[in-house]
Design a protein around this motif. Structure first.
Motif, PDB file in Angstrom:
ATOM      1  N   GLN A  13     -13.233  44.213  57.534  1.00  0.00           N
ATOM      2  CA  GLN A  13     -14.050  43.007  57.273  1.00  0.00           C
ATOM      3  C   GLN A  13     -13.029  42.110  56.410  1.00  0.00           C
ATOM      4  OE1 GLN A  13     -16.672  41.155  57.503  1.00  0.00           O
ATOM      5  NE2 GLN A  13     -17.359  42.615  59.260  1.00  0.00           N
ATOM      6  N   LEU A  73     -11.954  28.684  54.859  1.00  0.00           N
ATOM      7  CA  LEU A  73     -12.907  28.604  55.979  1.00  0.00           C
ATOM      8  C   LEU A  73     -13.476  30.170  55.716  1.00  0.00           C
ATOM      9  CD1 LEU A  73     -14.162  27.677  58.254  1.00  0.00           C
ATOM     10  CD2 LEU A  73     -12.066  28.341  59.857  1.00  0.00           C
ATOM     11  N   GLN A  74     -12.541  31.227  55.351  1.00  0.00           N
ATOM     12  CA  GLN A  74     -13.081  32.479  55.128  1.00  0.00           C
ATOM     13  C   GLN A  74     -14.389  32.504  54.055  1.00  0.00           C
ATOM     14  OE1 GLN A  74     -12.522  35.008  56.863  1.00  0.00           O
ATOM     15  NE2 GLN A  74     -10.501  35.371  57.546  1.00  0.00           N
ATOM     16  N   ARG A 121     -10.201  40.215  58.724  1.00  0.00           N
ATOM     17  CA  ARG A 121     -10.707  39.271  59.628  1.00  0.00           C
ATOM     18  C   ARG A 121     -10.008  38.106  59.697  1.00  0.00           C
ATOM     19  NH1 ARG A 121     -16.503  37.082  57.950  1.00  0.00           N
ATOM     20  NH2 ARG A 121     -15.753  35.381  56.522  1.00  0.00           N
ATOM     21  N   GLN A 122      -9.854  37.522  60.962  1.00  0.00           N
ATOM     22  CA  GLN A 122      -8.806  36.436  61.024  1.00  0.00           C
ATOM     23  C   GLN A 122      -9.710  35.342  61.771  1.00  0.00           C
ATOM     24  OE1 GLN A 122      -6.115  35.145  59.920  1.00  0.00           O
ATOM     25  NE2 GLN A 122      -4.500  36.123  61.079  1.00  0.00           N
ATOM     26  N   ILE A 123      -9.784  34.154  61.442  1.00  0.00           N
ATOM     27  CA  ILE A 123     -10.395  33.012  62.363  1.00  0.00           C
ATOM     28  C   ILE A 123      -9.320  32.521  63.164  1.00  0.00           C
ATOM     29  CG2 ILE A 123     -11.675  30.877  62.427  1.00  0.00           C
ATOM     30  CD1 ILE A 123     -12.359  32.002  59.411  1.00  0.00           C
ATOM     31  N   ARG A 163      -8.758  39.305  51.188  1.00  0.00           N
ATOM     32  CA  ARG A 163     -10.078  38.819  50.994  1.00  0.00           C
ATOM     33  C   ARG A 163     -11.136  39.834  50.612  1.00  0.00           C
ATOM     34  NH1 ARG A 163     -14.766  37.528  53.811  1.00  0.00           N
ATOM     35  NH2 ARG A 163     -14.180  38.972  55.431  1.00  0.00           N
ATOM     36  N   GLU A 168     -18.442  27.200  68.136  1.00  0.00           N
ATOM     37  CA  GLU A 168     -18.527  28.665  67.592  1.00  0.00           C
ATOM     38  C   GLU A 168     -16.973  29.066  67.104  1.00  0.00           C
ATOM     39  OE1 GLU A 168     -20.877  31.411  69.709  1.00  0.00           O
ATOM     40  OE2 GLU A 168     -19.800  32.782  68.652  1.00  0.00           O
ATOM     41  N   GLN A 193     -22.780  33.347  56.425  1.00  0.00           N
ATOM     42  CA  GLN A 193     -23.087  34.611  56.984  1.00  0.00           C
ATOM     43  C   GLN A 193     -24.144  35.488  55.964  1.00  0.00           C
ATOM     44  OE1 GLN A 193     -19.293  36.283  58.247  1.00  0.00           O
ATOM     45  NE2 GLN A 193     -19.733  35.843  60.214  1.00  0.00           N
ATOM     46  N   LYS A 194     -23.911  35.332  54.846  1.00  0.00           N
ATOM     47  CA  LYS A 194     -24.731  35.869  53.800  1.00  0.00           C
ATOM     48  C   LYS A 194     -24.859  37.442  53.825  1.00  0.00           C
ATOM     49  CE  LYS A 194     -27.337  31.964  51.989  1.00  0.00           C
ATOM     50  NZ  LYS A 194     -28.527  31.392  52.478  1.00  0.00           N
ATOM     51  N   GLY A 195     -23.613  38.061  54.121  1.00  0.00           N
ATOM     52  CA  GLY A 195     -23.288  39.471  54.471  1.00  0.00           C
ATOM     53  C   GLY A 195     -23.639  40.040  55.715  1.00  0.00           C
ATOM     54  N   ASN A 196     -24.279  39.194  56.664  1.00  0.00           N
ATOM     55  CA  ASN A 196     -24.394  39.584  58.089  1.00  0.00           C
ATOM     56  C   ASN A 196     -23.304  39.246  58.810  1.00  0.00           C
ATOM     57  OD1 ASN A 196     -25.491  40.014  60.513  1.00  0.00           O
ATOM     58  ND2 ASN A 196     -26.254  38.114  60.764  1.00  0.00           N
ATOM     59  N   SER A 197     -22.238  40.241  58.572  1.00  0.00           N
ATOM     60  CA  SER A 197     -20.929  39.871  58.825  1.00  0.00           C
ATOM     61  C   SER A 197     -20.760  39.856  60.536  1.00  0.00           C
ATOM     62  CB  SER A 197     -19.828  41.018  58.309  1.00  0.00           C
ATOM     63  OG  SER A 197     -20.468  42.264  58.881  1.00  0.00           O
ATOM     64  N   LEU A 209     -17.041  30.869  55.311  1.00  0.00           N
ATOM     65  CA  LEU A 209     -18.128  31.789  56.376  1.00  0.00           C
ATOM     66  C   LEU A 209     -18.829  32.959  56.042  1.00  0.00           C
ATOM     67  CD1 LEU A 209     -15.649  32.736  59.195  1.00  0.00           C
ATOM     68  CD2 LEU A 209     -17.538  31.418  59.361  1.00  0.00           C
ATOM     69  N   ASP A 210     -18.284  33.284  54.881  1.00  0.00           N
ATOM     70  CA  ASP A 210     -18.800  34.458  54.029  1.00  0.00           C
ATOM     71  C   ASP A 210     -20.395  33.757  53.389  1.00  0.00           C
ATOM     72  OD1 ASP A 210     -17.426  36.612  54.091  1.00  0.00           O
ATOM     73  OD2 ASP A 210     -15.989  35.894  52.241  1.00  0.00           O
ATOM     74  N   GLY A 213     -23.356  42.375  51.636  1.00  0.00           N
ATOM     75  CA  GLY A 213     -24.793  41.855  51.856  1.00  0.00           C
ATOM     76  C   GLY A 213     -25.757  42.658  52.503  1.00  0.00           C
ATOM     77  N   PRO A 214     -27.037  42.292  52.915  1.00  0.00           N
ATOM     78  CA  PRO A 214     -27.924  43.332  53.468  1.00  0.00           C
ATOM     79  C   PRO A 214     -27.488  43.910  54.833  1.00  0.00           C
ATOM     80  CG  PRO A 214     -28.683  41.200  53.733  1.00  0.00           C
ATOM     81  CD  PRO A 214     -27.443  40.925  52.615  1.00  0.00           C
ATOM     82  N   VAL A 236     -17.908  40.146  51.465  1.00  0.00           N
ATOM     83  CA  VAL A 236     -19.100  40.016  50.626  1.00  0.00           C
ATOM     84  C   VAL A 236     -20.240  41.053  50.944  1.00  0.00           C
ATOM     85  CG1 VAL A 236     -21.259  38.612  50.294  1.00  0.00           C
ATOM     86  CG2 VAL A 236     -19.292  37.553  50.719  1.00  0.00           C
ATOM     87  N   ILE A 256     -13.787  34.689  65.707  1.00  0.00           N
ATOM     88  CA  ILE A 256     -13.313  35.670  64.666  1.00  0.00           C
ATOM     89  C   ILE A 256     -12.852  36.966  65.481  1.00  0.00           C
ATOM     90  CG2 ILE A 256     -14.029  36.967  62.472  1.00  0.00           C
ATOM     91  CD1 ILE A 256     -16.318  34.705  62.488  1.00  0.00           C
TER      92      ILE A 256
END
Lengths: 269, 269
Positions: free
Chosen positions: A239, B26-27, A242-244, A167, B50, B34-38, B30-31, A172-173, A170, B53
């Motif tokens: 990152q 799902l990954q 990662r695994q769900i 994967r 919840e 989360q928009k970068g806030n991993s 999730l990306d 991001g900020p 992303v 991860i």
């Protein structure tokens, strides 16, 4: 007549019983409407006509003072900006002078600056912190990390193992400090001190203060760059892998494929 | 299995056809969430569970670098505030030194400051602009104007002419410069220069630079105060005697009382 407050006035186009109004009542209503902004225009709420308000003629001295007052009010924001700019500029000059003394040594720095052209100093010294901040804004480590990732992907994109492509996280900020103004500023301003310190630690035998500090700065930038590239790369790998997990189940239910269960028992049921 | 992306996962309490979902789908979802806030927690939009991860375990060096990175991010805002405070402080020190030289003379000022305790200078010099700004914030002219107005009202409130009491204008934000930060700051900072100038103009024969500047400052404050009180009082009178005019009429209509018409012809019909 003399008693202005008892006068009746017809200030607008309204007809009928609302045509005539007490001067004093209208004055009080105007005060409420204008809320201290005594120059503002006010209209009749019913017919929309703007009220005509006259003031007694002011003398030449009052007129002059009013013009001075207005001019000062108009100029003062620009003057305040000038004060702020001057404050920043003067601190930049001082910082530049301190940095020169730190890099070439206290005595030699004073000697060089005393012999230099004052205009050159006033122009040159403030550019030192500016150049430091601009240099700090060049994120060459990020560029290296991106190059590395592109290179490592090209290897994985061979036809044989394209199914196993991990994967791509992303960016991001939250994943970096792309926009941290405070961190860039502080890092840039503390850099000469760190360079001087590293130079004294690693190249303490060198006689020239300038050479020692420059070498210390280069060493610090290289060490920090390598660590940063390593850290970013590791973060990326973490990152990417990662695994769900499955939701922990009590009763074993049917699944589409026969997979091993790798959920944790410490779930929040 | 090796091919994690093709795995099926049941991450939440959902039953039925939405229970099993592709790990890779799902990954991706999730990306987007989360928009970068991993590090952020994400819940199932249907059952609210919840997701759990897991990340691969990071080595000690990566952990250390992460801690350093977090510590720097946490400290840098305070360091930036320190930079700003230092900038203002250093400019205040410089301003204080310049002011001392301006007031007591260039040579004597340098002599005094070189002989003084450095700690005393670093504490005392920045208080000069602070004291100037605080002094500028004392609006004694406004206090005088208010005293004057109260006094003049007491005279008018005698029983004989209470009917002729003029309107009391509203004191609002537009009627003065109560909150002009920039004007207070600039006025305070330029005051020593003005005092020095006025002193040289009015008391040029005095030999002592200090006496001349102090007298110039007092003279400037007094002259300015008198002018300001006069100006405010005149503004007050002008506001108190404003008149709302009749709307200019074409056809003479009936009025409640026989008054003279004092409208202007330049109305905006």
């Amino acid at each position: 007549g003399d008693d202005h407050n008892a006068e009746w006035v017809s200030p607008c186009r309204c007809k009928g019983c609302t045509k005539w109004i007490h001067q004093s009542c209208l004055q009080r209503w105007l005060d409420e409407k204008q809320k201290g902004n005594s120059g503002g225009a006010v209209n009749c709420p019913q017919c929309g006509t703007e009220y005509h308000i006259t003031f007694p003629k002011m003398g030449p001295l009052v007129y002059f003072l009013q013009q001075v007052d207005r001019a000062l009010s108009r100029v003062s924001p620009f003057a305040a900006v000038g004060v702020v700019v001057g404050t920043v500029y003067w601190s930049a000059v001082t910082y530049g002078a301190v940095t020169v003394m730190q890099v070439v040594g206290h005595k030699k720095g004073l000697y060089v600056m005393e012999r230099a052209d004052p205009l050159f100093l006033l122009m040159g010294l403030p550019t030192i912190p500016v150049v430091l901040v601009l240099g700090k804004m060049i994120r060459w480590e990020d560029y290296l990390v991106r190059l590395w990732q592109r290179y490592s992907y090209r290897g994985q994109l061979s036809p044989g193992n394209s199914r196993y492509l991990p994967r791509v996280p992303v960016d991001g900020p939250g994943s970096g400090d792309h926009l941290s103004v405070s961190r860039t500023l502080c890092g840039a301003l503390i850099f000469p001190s760190i360079a001087s310190l590293v130079g004294r630690l690693l190249f303490g035998r060198m006689p020239s203060n300038l050479q020692r500090t420059v070498l210390g700065g280069i060493a610090f930038v290289l060490i920090k760059g390598v660590l940063k590239v390593y850290f970013k790369q590791q973060q990326y790998i973490i990152q990417a892998n990662r695994q769900i997990l499955n939701y922990p189940e009590r009763n074993g239910e049917g699944r589409p494929e026969g997979e091993e269960e790798d959920t944790e028992d410490s779930g929040n049921e």
